[in-house]
Design an enzyme around this catalytic site. Structure first.
Site, PDB file in Angstrom:
ATOM      1  N   LYS A 185       9.405   1.057   2.541  1.00  0.00           N
ATOM      2  CA  LYS A 185       8.182   1.711   3.017  1.00  0.00           C
ATOM      3  C   LYS A 185       7.617   0.990   4.228  1.00  0.00           C
ATOM      4  CE  LYS A 185       4.907   4.693   2.899  1.00  0.00           C
ATOM      5  NZ  LYS A 185       5.289   6.017   3.430  1.00  0.00           N
ATOM      6  N   CYS A 202      10.433  -6.331   0.757  1.00  0.00           N
ATOM      7  CA  CYS A 202      10.157  -7.238  -0.349  1.00  0.00           C
ATOM      8  C   CYS A 202       8.670  -7.219  -0.707  1.00  0.00           C
ATOM      9  CB  CYS A 202      10.525  -8.662   0.041  1.00  0.00           C
ATOM     10  SG  CYS A 202      12.217  -8.821   0.588  1.00  0.00           S
TER      11      CYS A 202
HETATM   12  C1  F6R Z   1      10.033   7.773   8.138  1.00  0.00           C
HETATM   13  C2  F6R Z   1       9.277   6.554   7.984  1.00  0.00           C
HETATM   14  C3  F6R Z   1       9.508   5.438   8.953  1.00  0.00           C
HETATM   15  C4  F6R Z   1       8.145   4.846   9.376  1.00  0.00           C
HETATM   16  C5  F6R Z   1       8.363   3.594  10.245  1.00  0.00           C
HETATM   17  C6  F6R Z   1       7.052   3.047  10.753  1.00  0.00           C
HETATM   18  O1  F6R Z   1       9.703   8.710   7.143  1.00  0.00           O
HETATM   19  O2  F6R Z   1       8.481   6.442   7.098  1.00  0.00           O
HETATM   20  O3  F6R Z   1      10.246   5.831  10.038  1.00  0.00           O
HETATM   21  O4  F6R Z   1       7.455   5.817  10.088  1.00  0.00           O
HETATM   22  O5  F6R Z   1       9.014   2.618   9.490  1.00  0.00           O
HETATM   23  O6  F6R Z   1       6.196   2.687   9.718  1.00  0.00           O
HETATM   24  P1  F6R Z   1       4.652   2.477   9.948  1.00  0.00           P
HETATM   25  O7  F6R Z   1       4.060   3.790  10.291  1.00  0.00           O
HETATM   26  O8  F6R Z   1       4.154   1.928   8.648  1.00  0.00           O
HETATM   27  O9  F6R Z   1       4.509   1.497  11.069  1.00  0.00           O
END
Ligand code: F6R
Length: 641
Positions: A636, A2
């Site tokens: 994301k 969100c």
């Molecule tokens: C895969 C992807 C997710 C992130 C995970 C951790 O392509 O993007 O598996 O790696 O959600 O996210 P961060 O690195 O932001 O903690």
């Protein structure tokens, strides 16, 4: 997940919040909505994409809050999208996070004749505020404070109230940032939503609440009820930051060389470095142009951030290792002295931790424990004030990582973080941060941030094994090969994707440090093309997975000098059961049905293996009609548990 954007000021709030929501699209969402204030509160919400909207059907206003929703409590329906209103329609709210005790509060409100239009946890907040205002005859702000004390869980909320020209807010567990402008102020869960308008920000901390007005802001501590003075931070763009680091490091290098009386050698080295960098950048541009000409780039590929971000890696790896020498020295000294190292991350960032743990053992002979952040609780008994935790996160907002770090801090462990997002929560709770400097990663999938994370671990590990300068040289040797990988394999990967696009299952095998790369390759393929892809360690083949190999099942074999013999013997076993073998190595083999050539270098070549896997995932997504930038169900930044 969100996203929230709020605006109060002299401009058209509808336009600004619409633009802001478009900037938040990359985070993933399924519905959206706006509330603005005129003589009353006006609401506009819908399911689907904000990008398709030119104007919102609301009266003009100078105060607006807006939200993109990623469904958790209640399905993807207009009624469940935010903003939610109180029963008397005088209060509208947007909320990120989860209210854990919402059922109990909802029951209490229903008993008192209040009603609910949505299935969400969030709707109880405006309704409860209305209830308190009426029942206790208190003003809005007092009722808000009491509501915050009543609710349990995580939240970033913005609220507008019919009778006050303010945007109220509160934060606990989910990110919320104020943007300070001239005759205008902003509030968002992600500063990218307003950075175009102002680079002055205030990062809110947990248990803070208050309001913004056109020319001022007020922040209070929920525990003490006292007003707080908060620092305004200036966001510098990445290019400026990179230049500053280079300048600072040059000063340090100059001091050292003056002492050594070694000026000439050093100048030559510096010139060579500069030339290499320039040549590399030029080469990348040339290759991208070539690739664009070879494939029907404009028609199908031009508009995807995923591809753009994959290409950028030829440069972002160099940005990632452009770090302040003093800081890196401090960090590696701590690593040297510690035998109690834990690496924490989720998804791709965890795959990077697993990979780094192989290198810590192999190159430094040092035991480190990689941990999936959501499993951290199980390791808590091992964490002490002597432990060193290295948290890895692109967003710096992943809730499981933040929870793990908070618990480690209670045990007084030292926290270092490898993060991409400036001023994210993780950067603010860590003892030391190494920034990835990759620039914003818009595609939901981690690509450039993953290789930057790996590059930073290589920088630390090689600096410890050799020295800082040698580490830089070794990593540049790797990143210099990226244009070659792109140029030599791009079309071939497109062909392979065409061949295997109809398959339901795909397997990837790696041994040693290529095992985490197999996991990461599988993650990329499954999340963007929805093909079931599984990575596993070669030795595990006979322990189960081989049962799934059928005629023409595609299997990607990742091999290099260290593990070639054993990995090839896995390939032979698969081939004899009809599997279709795609080899990734620098030496071709007759057993391979298809071959992707990885440059031969002495250093660990894992970064070079992952790039063609990312490209393959991209082509699989395109060939199967999937949107590579916004895969279904994914967000994301995962900010709720
Ligand atoms: C895969 C992807 C997710 C992130 C995970 C951790 O392509 O993007 O598996 O790696 O959600 O996210 P961060 O690195 O932001 O903690």
């Amino acid at each position: 997940m969100c996203g929230i954007i709020g605006y109060i000021g002299e401009k058209n709030a509808n336009e600004i919040t619409l633009k802001g929501l478009k900037k938040l699209e990359y985070r993933g969402y399924d519905s959206f909505g706006f509330a603005n204030l005129t003589s009353k509160i006006n609401i506009y919400k819908d399911i689907g994409k904000v990008s398709q909207i030119k104007n919102i059907d609301l009266p003009k206003s100078n105060i607006s809050i807006a939200h993109t929703r990623w469904a958790t409590h209640g399905g993807v329906k207009k009624e469940n999208s935010h903003p939610h209103q109180s029963n008397n329609k005088e209060i509208a709210l947007t909320h990120n996070g989860i209210i854990e005790n919402y059922q109990e509060i909802k029951k209490e409100l229903i008993k008192n004749d209040y009603f609910f239009k949505s299935e969400t946890d969030s709707e109880i907040i405006p309704v409860y505020i209305e209830y308190l205002i009426k029942k206790e005859k208190i003003v809005f702000f007092e009722a808000l404070k009491k509501t915050l004390k009543k609710i349990k869980g995580n939240y970033a909320i913005t609220i507008i109230y019919k009778n006050e020209k303010k945007i109220f807010f509160a934060k606990k567990g989910s990110p919320l940032i104020i943007g300070i402008g001239k005759n205008e102020n902003f509030i968002s869960s992600d500063m990218n939503a307003f950075l175009e308008c102002t680079n002055k920000i205030i990062c809110l901390d947990d248990n803070e609440y208050g309001f913004i007005e056109e020319n001022s802001f007020s922040i209070y501590d929920l525990n003490t009820n006292k007003k707080k003075n908060k620092k305004i931070n200036l966001i510098k763009n990445d290019t400026l930051k990179n230049k500053e680091i280079i300048k600072e490091n040059k000063k340090i290098k100059n001091i050292k060389t003056n002492n050594n009386n070694n000026n000439n050698n050093n100048n030559n080295e510096k010139n060579n470095e500069k030339n290499n960098e320039k040549n590399n950048e030029k080469k990348i541009k040339e290759i991208i142009e070539k690739i664009k000409n070879k494939i029907d780039f404009k028609q199908n590929y031009n508009n995807h951030y995923m591809l753009k971000e994959i290409f950028e890696q030829a440069n972002t790896i160099d940005y990632a290792i452009n770090q302040n020498i003093k800081k890196i020295t401090k960090i590696i000294n701590k690593i040297k002295k510690t035998n109690d190292i834990f690496l924490i991350g989720c998804g791709t960032s965890y795959n990077c931790c697993l990979y780094a743990s192989y290198l810590f053992r192999e190159i430094l002979n040092k035991q480190t424990t990689p941990i999936i952040a959501s499993e951290f609780e199980n390791y808590l008994p091992l964490i002490t004030n002597k432990s060193l935790i290295i948290a890895v996160s692109q967003s710096g907002e992943t809730i499981d990582v933040l929870e793990a770090i908070k618990k480690s801090k209670e045990k007084k462990a030292t926290i270092f973080s490898i993060v991409n997002t400036n001023f994210s929560t993780l950067t603010r709770i860590s003892d030391e941060n190494i920034m990835m400097n990759s620039g914003v990663e818009i595609c939901v999938l981690s690509t450039k941030s993953y290789t930057s994370q790996i590059a930073i671990f290589l920088l630390l590990i090689y600096s410890l094994k050799y020295n800082y300068n040698n580490a830089i040289k070794k990593i540049k040797k790797i990143s210099n090969k990226i244009p070659l990988i792109l140029e030599n394999n791009f079309e071939k990967l497109k062909e392979i994707a065409d061949l295997i696009k109809e398959k339901n299952d795909l397997f990837l095998i790696g041994r040693n440090s290529l095992y985490p790369i197999a996991l990461e390759g599988a993650l990329k393929i499954k999340e963007v093309s929805y093909i079931h892809a599984e990575g596993f360690a070669g030795g595990e083949l006979k322990h189960g997975t081989i049962a799934l190999i059928e005629n023409k099942t595609p299997v990607i074999i990742l091999s290099s000098k260290k593990n070639r013999e054993l990995t090839l013997s896995n390939a032979i076993e698969i081939k004899s059961r009809g599997g279709y073998i795609i080899g990734f190595d620098y030496i071709n083999n007759e057993i391979f049905d298809n071959f992707i050539e990885i440059p031969n270098i002495d250093e660990d070549n894992s970064i070079l293996m992952i790039i063609p896997l990312q490209i393959l995932s991209y082509f699989l997504a395109i060939n199967r009609g999937c949107d590579p930038d916004k895969p279904r169900n994914l967000a994301k930044s995962v900010t709720v548990i």
